[in-house]
Design a protein around this motif. Structure first.
Motif, PDB file in Angstrom:
ATOM      1  N   GLN A   1      47.710  56.422  34.678  1.00 60.35           N
ATOM      2  CA  GLN A   1      46.457  57.015  35.124  1.00 60.35           C
ATOM      3  C   GLN A   1      45.996  58.108  34.179  1.00 60.35           C
ATOM      4  OE1 GLN A   1      44.644  55.755  37.946  1.00 60.35           O
ATOM      5  NE2 GLN A   1      43.234  56.795  36.562  1.00 60.35           N
ATOM      6  N   LYS A   2      46.947  58.891  33.675  1.00 51.63           N
ATOM      7  CA  LYS A   2      46.586  59.962  32.743  1.00 51.63           C
ATOM      8  C   LYS A   2      46.007  59.384  31.448  1.00 51.63           C
ATOM      9  CE  LYS A   2      49.043  63.663  32.616  1.00 51.63           C
ATOM     10  NZ  LYS A   2      50.097  64.684  32.460  1.00 51.63           N
ATOM     11  N   ILE A   3      46.623  58.314  30.949  1.00 52.65           N
ATOM     12  CA  ILE A   3      46.141  57.694  29.707  1.00 52.65           C
ATOM     13  C   ILE A   3      44.758  57.077  29.907  1.00 52.65           C
ATOM     14  CG2 ILE A   3      46.532  55.775  28.116  1.00 52.65           C
ATOM     15  CD1 ILE A   3      48.245  58.306  27.586  1.00 52.65           C
ATOM     16  N   LEU A   4      44.552  56.388  31.019  1.00 55.18           N
ATOM     17  CA  LEU A   4      43.243  55.787  31.280  1.00 55.18           C
ATOM     18  C   LEU A   4      42.167  56.871  31.403  1.00 55.18           C
ATOM     19  CD1 LEU A   4      44.230  52.966  33.818  1.00 55.18           C
ATOM     20  CD2 LEU A   4      43.624  52.697  31.397  1.00 55.18           C
ATOM     21  N   ASP A   5      42.498  57.984  32.055  1.00 55.54           N
ATOM     22  CA  ASP A   5      41.546  59.095  32.147  1.00 55.54           C
ATOM     23  C   ASP A   5      41.254  59.666  30.762  1.00 55.54           C
ATOM     24  OD1 ASP A   5      41.426  58.828  34.890  1.00 55.54           O
ATOM     25  OD2 ASP A   5      42.811  60.473  35.312  1.00 55.54           O
TER      26      ASP A   5
ATOM     27  N   SER B   1      37.697  59.913  28.652  1.00 55.03           N
ATOM     28  CA  SER B   1      37.190  61.152  28.061  1.00 55.03           C
ATOM     29  C   SER B   1      36.865  60.958  26.582  1.00 55.03           C
ATOM     30  CB  SER B   1      38.223  62.275  28.219  1.00 55.03           C
ATOM     31  OG  SER B   1      38.444  62.590  29.581  1.00 55.03           O
ATOM     32  N   ILE B   2      37.714  60.207  25.877  1.00 58.75           N
ATOM     33  CA  ILE B   2      37.459  59.932  24.457  1.00 58.75           C
ATOM     34  C   ILE B   2      36.150  59.175  24.285  1.00 58.75           C
ATOM     35  CG2 ILE B   2      38.277  58.578  22.480  1.00 58.75           C
ATOM     36  CD1 ILE B   2      41.138  59.305  23.383  1.00 58.75           C
ATOM     37  N   ALA B   3      35.920  58.188  25.141  1.00 54.70           N
ATOM     38  CA  ALA B   3      34.680  57.408  25.051  1.00 54.70           C
ATOM     39  C   ALA B   3      33.458  58.284  25.301  1.00 54.70           C
ATOM     40  CB  ALA B   3      34.721  56.255  26.049  1.00 54.70           C
ATOM     41  N   GLU B   4      33.608  59.255  26.187  1.00 58.60           N
ATOM     42  CA  GLU B   4      32.478  60.121  26.536  1.00 58.60           C
ATOM     43  C   GLU B   4      32.069  61.059  25.407  1.00 58.60           C
ATOM     44  OE1 GLU B   4      33.790  62.005  30.097  1.00 58.60           O
ATOM     45  OE2 GLU B   4      33.449  60.232  31.361  1.00 58.60           O
TER      46      GLU B   4
ATOM     47  N   GLU C   1      42.853  48.074  34.634  1.00 59.39           N
ATOM     48  CA  GLU C   1      42.860  48.970  33.481  1.00 59.39           C
ATOM     49  C   GLU C   1      41.537  48.958  32.721  1.00 59.39           C
ATOM     50  OE1 GLU C   1      46.295  47.931  31.200  1.00 59.39           O
ATOM     51  OE2 GLU C   1      47.703  48.560  32.769  1.00 59.39           O
ATOM     52  N   ALA C   2      40.593  48.100  33.122  1.00 58.53           N
ATOM     53  CA  ALA C   2      39.280  48.095  32.485  1.00 58.53           C
ATOM     54  C   ALA C   2      38.580  49.415  32.780  1.00 58.53           C
ATOM     55  CB  ALA C   2      38.456  46.926  32.995  1.00 58.53           C
TER      56      ALA C   2
END
Length: 530
Positions: free
Chosen positions: A480-484, A488-491, A506-507
């Motif tokens: 969950q931490k990695i997906l979050d 954030s990186i995409a944003e 995971e999408a």
């Protein structure tokens, strides 16, 4: 009820340290156990002790260890799959041949447990049974008939896992420990494995203690895709048992935990986003080309024109046209062996057939004078290949692994600056590795290694972040931490994601573009916008 394994008041240790101070557990005939736990919870050490790789040591005179499986246990895991590919790379003789050394095929690897020669004697003829592997029920049960002639290095992760499972079954070991068996498998492979599990465990549940039948223990990082035939759960946390009982009682406990977690979910995600944003500001000077990441207009990042890739008579990609624009975040999906990893390796330069195709990266055609470093300085990469390469230099400490992300190197070959050290510590803290910067990469669990490699790929805010099954081996909290973090990186709008996963959960919300690969169809791919 007759006991198959009985452990009372023992500890798990090796010559270096004690990993679990107290273990008391019993596995009886008519039971099917799931052993679950987060990365570094103690689960893996417990299972390795069951397999005889670590020692159970008595804590008192009344302590005992009794097992009907001594010397006849096999672990099938992501760790074993990675170790197998490492072994193949060490045995690679391409430099001494006038052709590519394909290494061991699936047939030769499986035949090793049927009287065939070992890995170092792979030119010795195979035993007669190797020619009729397709007829064996174990081969059919694992669904590997169609990949027996393929080199292990050319198999997908899922195909390697099923090949390992088939070999373990044919080895006639009495206890198989399947660790995260569904990770990285496509829907068809998961169904094959689920049917296998139901079949074997069905026999196990019906068998008495003295019957000669293969038994299975299932091990998972996360409670997902749990077969119905599981009856009991053993959970580890912080080096100790945190639950031991029936599956029904465990599911009730999980439901209560999830309700509590949802109360703090929003705040935790917000805190991670704030921490990430602060780190990117603090380390802007180290971000490779961060100032260049704001590409003018709609300049294409990646362009493939009528690309064809394959070997021998096997075509992996055929007549593929595909382009990626800045901030077009792509989810890439398709069955095991459909070409997802091959596609990504064309972009990273790890597949040499890029030079015989019309492939453009960041406005430059591959093969027109650019070096691999010119390409990789704009890429962040998390892949199975990279994971294997880093395992082969596994003595590197975590601080240097993270800093190597600024240099695009496997390992670090120049003294780090004070600025790099400070930045790396902040990234490690973001991922939950505060105070662990001196630990070696090889000392981590497979899942923790994966988390470190994701952070390494992200530190320089690359133009393109390539993620090939990034959550392999991660427990629920890390996942969950990695997906979050990826969200954030995409944003930031400075990095474009190319994300391969078989797990729909995971999408990411930002992945509005989907590339589906359909092998043996014309066309073999479809692009979808959602």
């Amino acid at each position: 009820m007759a006991s198959l394994i009985s452990i009372h008041n023992c500890r798990v240790q090796d010559l270096r340290q004690v990993y679990i101070p107290e273990v008391s557990w019993q596995m009886n005939a008519g039971e099917a156990w799931l052993v679950i736990g987060a990365n570094k919870s103690g689960k893996d050490m417990f299972l390795r002790a069951i397999a005889g790789e670590k020692d159970f040591v008595p804590n008192s005179e009344e302590a005992h260890v009794e097992s009907r499986f001594d010397g006849s246990t096999e672990i099938v895991s992501l760790e074993r799959a990675a170790a197998l590919i490492e072994e193949e790379r060490e045995l690679d003789e391409t430099d001494y041949m006038n052709r590519m050394d394909e290494g061991r095929t699936g047939r030769r690897f499986i035949a090793e447990v049927l009287g065939g020669p070992d890995a170092k004697h792979r030119n010795v003829p195979l035993p007669a049974i190797a020619s009729r592997l397709e007829t064996l029920p174990e081969v059919k049960l694992c669904g590997v008939e169609g990949i027996l002639e393929r080199g292990l290095r050319y198999m997908s992760t899922g195909e390697i896992r099923r090949t390992l499972l088939c070999r373990a079954l044919l080895s006639k070991k009495k206890l198989l420990i399947l660790s995260d068996p569904f990770a990285g498998l496509d829907a068809q492979s998961r169904q094959i494995l689920l049917e296998f599990f139901q079949t074997i465990v069905g026999r196990q549940l019906r068998a008495g203690a003295d019957e000669d039948t293969t038994r299975i223990i299932l091990a998972m990082e996360r409670y997902t895709e749990i077969p119905e035939t599981i009856t009991h759960v053993l959970e580890y946390a912080d080096g100790a048992v945190s639950f031991c009982g029936t599956k029904a009682d465990y599911e009730k406990l999980l439901s209560e935990r999830e309700a509590e977690k949802q109360k703090t979910r929003s705040a935790e995600k917000s805190a991670l986003t704030d921490a990430f944003n602060q780190i990117t500001l603090d380390t802007a000077a180290l971000q490779n080309g961060a100032g260049e990441n704001h590409i003018a207009g709609e300049q294409t990042l990646i362009q493939l024109n009528k690309v064809n890739v394959g070997w021998d008579d096997h075509m992996v990609l055929r007549d593929m046209d595909w382009s990626v624009l800045p901030n077009q975040h792509w989810l890439i999906r398709g069955p095991n062996g459909s070409g997802k990893t091959t596609l990504l390796e064309l972009i990273t330069g790890d597949n040499k057939q890029v030079y015989s195709n019309d492939v453009w990266l960041f406005g430059h055609k591959r093969g027109t004078g650019e070096t691999i470093w010119d390409i990789k300085k704009h890429l962040g990469i998390v892949s199975y290949r990279l994971h294997v390469e880093y395992r082969m230099v596994g003595g590197t400490d975590l601080l240097r692994v993270i800093i190597s992300g600024f240099h695009d190197s496997i390992g670090l070959y120049e003294p780090p600056t004070d600025t790099e050290i400070a930045a790396a510590k902040k990234w490690l803290a973001l991922a939950g590795f505060t105070g662990r910067e001196d630990e070696s990469f090889s000392s981590l669990s497979y899942g923790e290694q994966r988390a470190i490699l994701i952070i390494r790929a992200a530190v320089k805010q690359p133009k393109v972040l390539i993620l090939d099954e990034p959550c392999h081996g991660l427990d629920e909290d890390y996942r969950q931490k990695i997906l979050d973090l990826l969200e954030s990186i995409a944003e930031t709008k400075t990095t474009t994601l190319l994300h391969v996963t078989h797990d729909p959960s995971e999408a990411l919300p930002c992945e509005k573009h989907i590339l589906e690969l359909h092998p043996n169809e014309v066309p073999m791919y479809r692009c979808i916008t959602v």
